[in-house]
Design an enzyme around this catalytic site. Structure first.
Site, mmCIF file in Angstrom:
data_model
loop_
_atom_site.group_PDB
_atom_site.id
_atom_site.type_symbol
_atom_site.label_atom_id
_atom_site.label_comp_id
_atom_site.label_asym_id
_atom_site.label_seq_id
_atom_site.Cartn_x
_atom_site.Cartn_y
_atom_site.Cartn_z
ATOM 1 N N GLN A 47 73.864 -103.615 -54.094
ATOM 2 C CA GLN A 47 73.626 -103.829 -52.677
ATOM 3 C C GLN A 47 72.204 -103.400 -52.340
ATOM 4 O OE1 GLN A 47 76.742 -102.346 -50.080
ATOM 5 N NE2 GLN A 47 75.241 -101.692 -48.572
ATOM 6 N N ASP A 48 71.498 -104.217 -51.561
ATOM 7 C CA ASP A 48 70.171 -103.864 -51.050
ATOM 8 C C ASP A 48 70.285 -103.648 -49.551
ATOM 9 O OD1 ASP A 48 69.053 -104.248 -53.549
ATOM 10 O OD2 ASP A 48 68.053 -106.124 -53.041
ATOM 11 N N ASN A 49 69.576 -102.633 -49.054
ATOM 12 C CA ASN A 49 69.543 -102.331 -47.621
ATOM 13 C C ASN A 49 68.099 -102.199 -47.180
ATOM 14 O OD1 ASN A 49 72.405 -102.068 -47.530
ATOM 15 N ND2 ASN A 49 72.217 -99.999 -48.296
ATOM 16 N N LYS A 72 70.762 -94.340 -55.495
ATOM 17 C CA LYS A 72 69.860 -95.200 -54.726
ATOM 18 C C LYS A 72 68.471 -95.201 -55.352
ATOM 19 C CE LYS A 72 72.152 -94.115 -50.375
ATOM 20 N NZ LYS A 72 72.045 -93.408 -49.103
ATOM 21 N N HIS A 119 70.745 -88.091 -48.603
ATOM 22 C CA HIS A 119 69.440 -88.741 -48.482
ATOM 23 C C HIS A 119 69.069 -88.932 -47.024
ATOM 24 C CE1 HIS A 119 66.942 -92.466 -48.166
ATOM 25 N NE2 HIS A 119 66.189 -91.703 -48.935
ATOM 26 N N TYR A 132 66.098 -100.011 -49.885
ATOM 27 C CA TYR A 132 66.762 -99.290 -50.970
ATOM 28 C C TYR A 132 67.871 -100.102 -51.616
ATOM 29 C CZ TYR A 132 69.778 -97.574 -47.099
ATOM 30 O OH TYR A 132 70.585 -97.454 -45.993
ATOM 31 N N GLU A 143 81.848 -92.112 -45.990
ATOM 32 C CA GLU A 143 80.520 -91.642 -45.589
ATOM 33 C C GLU A 143 80.587 -90.210 -45.068
ATOM 34 O OE1 GLU A 143 78.426 -93.789 -42.434
ATOM 35 O OE2 GLU A 143 80.209 -93.669 -41.205
ATOM 36 N N ASP A 170 73.895 -89.135 -35.775
ATOM 37 C CA ASP A 170 73.312 -88.145 -36.683
ATOM 38 C C ASP A 170 73.226 -86.762 -36.051
ATOM 39 O OD1 ASP A 170 73.134 -90.055 -38.622
ATOM 40 O OD2 ASP A 170 70.945 -90.194 -38.623
#
Length: 181
Positions: A47-49, A72, A119, A132, A143, A170
């Site tokens: 997976q790319d983000n 990652k 991260h 990433y 998560e 967050d």
């Protein structure tokens, strides 16, 4: 490609070989075979983000647990960030320690963050595009996170306090000692 391990076992700074001439530059940003040989691992990214953020944004200390834990490979496409990887492996001698590396479009450095790490990054330029690769798919139920200003971690995000921008989600993250690892 120059690959060096940080003081956190399994976490590597990667500097690609950049070929420059009067036209500009060229570099290989990712090669599975070369990366796996350099890290002495067999990483399969699935997976790319990508994110775009403004100066002062801190994207907190995120991670995934259990079977959905992710390694990652991160880099910056435009702008500059302070990238932070926190060792959350409870059996590690460096548990609760972090490494902070300036990643930018200019220096082209990358950071490999193994499973078991949290991260986050802060945006030091006016804007930044962050990219990433992940070796596992995102799973909402797995998560977790640690609040960016955890006093035990004491991370210097290299931003004046009045410039810091953090999402509501967050800001509700726990300190490390209360995190679900």
């Amino acid at each position: 490609m120059n690959v060096r391990e940080t003081h956190l076992k399994g976490c590597f700074i990667i500097e690609p070989t950049v070929f420059k001439d009067n036209r500009g530059y060229f570099f290989e940003s990712f090669n599975t075979k070369n990366l796996n040989e350099a890290l002495k691992k067999n990483i399969n990214f699935v997976q790319d983000n990508q994110s775009y953020s403004y100066r002062g944004v801190i994207r907190a200390i995120h991670y995934q647990t259990g079977e959905y834990a992710q390694a990652k490979l991160v880099r910056v496409l435009s702008g500059k960030v302070l990238d932070v990887a926190v060792d959350l492996r409870q059996d590690s001698p460096t548990f609760g320690q972090y490494v902070a590396v300036e990643l930018s479009a200019e220096n082209k450095k990358q950071l490999f963050i193994p499973k078991g790490f949290g991260h986050g990054f802060s945006v030091l330029s006016e804007t930044a595009e962050f990219f990433y690769k992940c070796d596992n798919f995102y799973n909402k139920d797995s998560e977790g996170g640690v609040i960016y200003n955890d006093p035990r971690l004491n991370i210097d995000w290299q931003l004046p306090y009045d410039e810091i921008k953090v999402s509501k989600k967050d800001l509700e993250l726990p300190v490390l000692e209360n995190a679900r690892l």
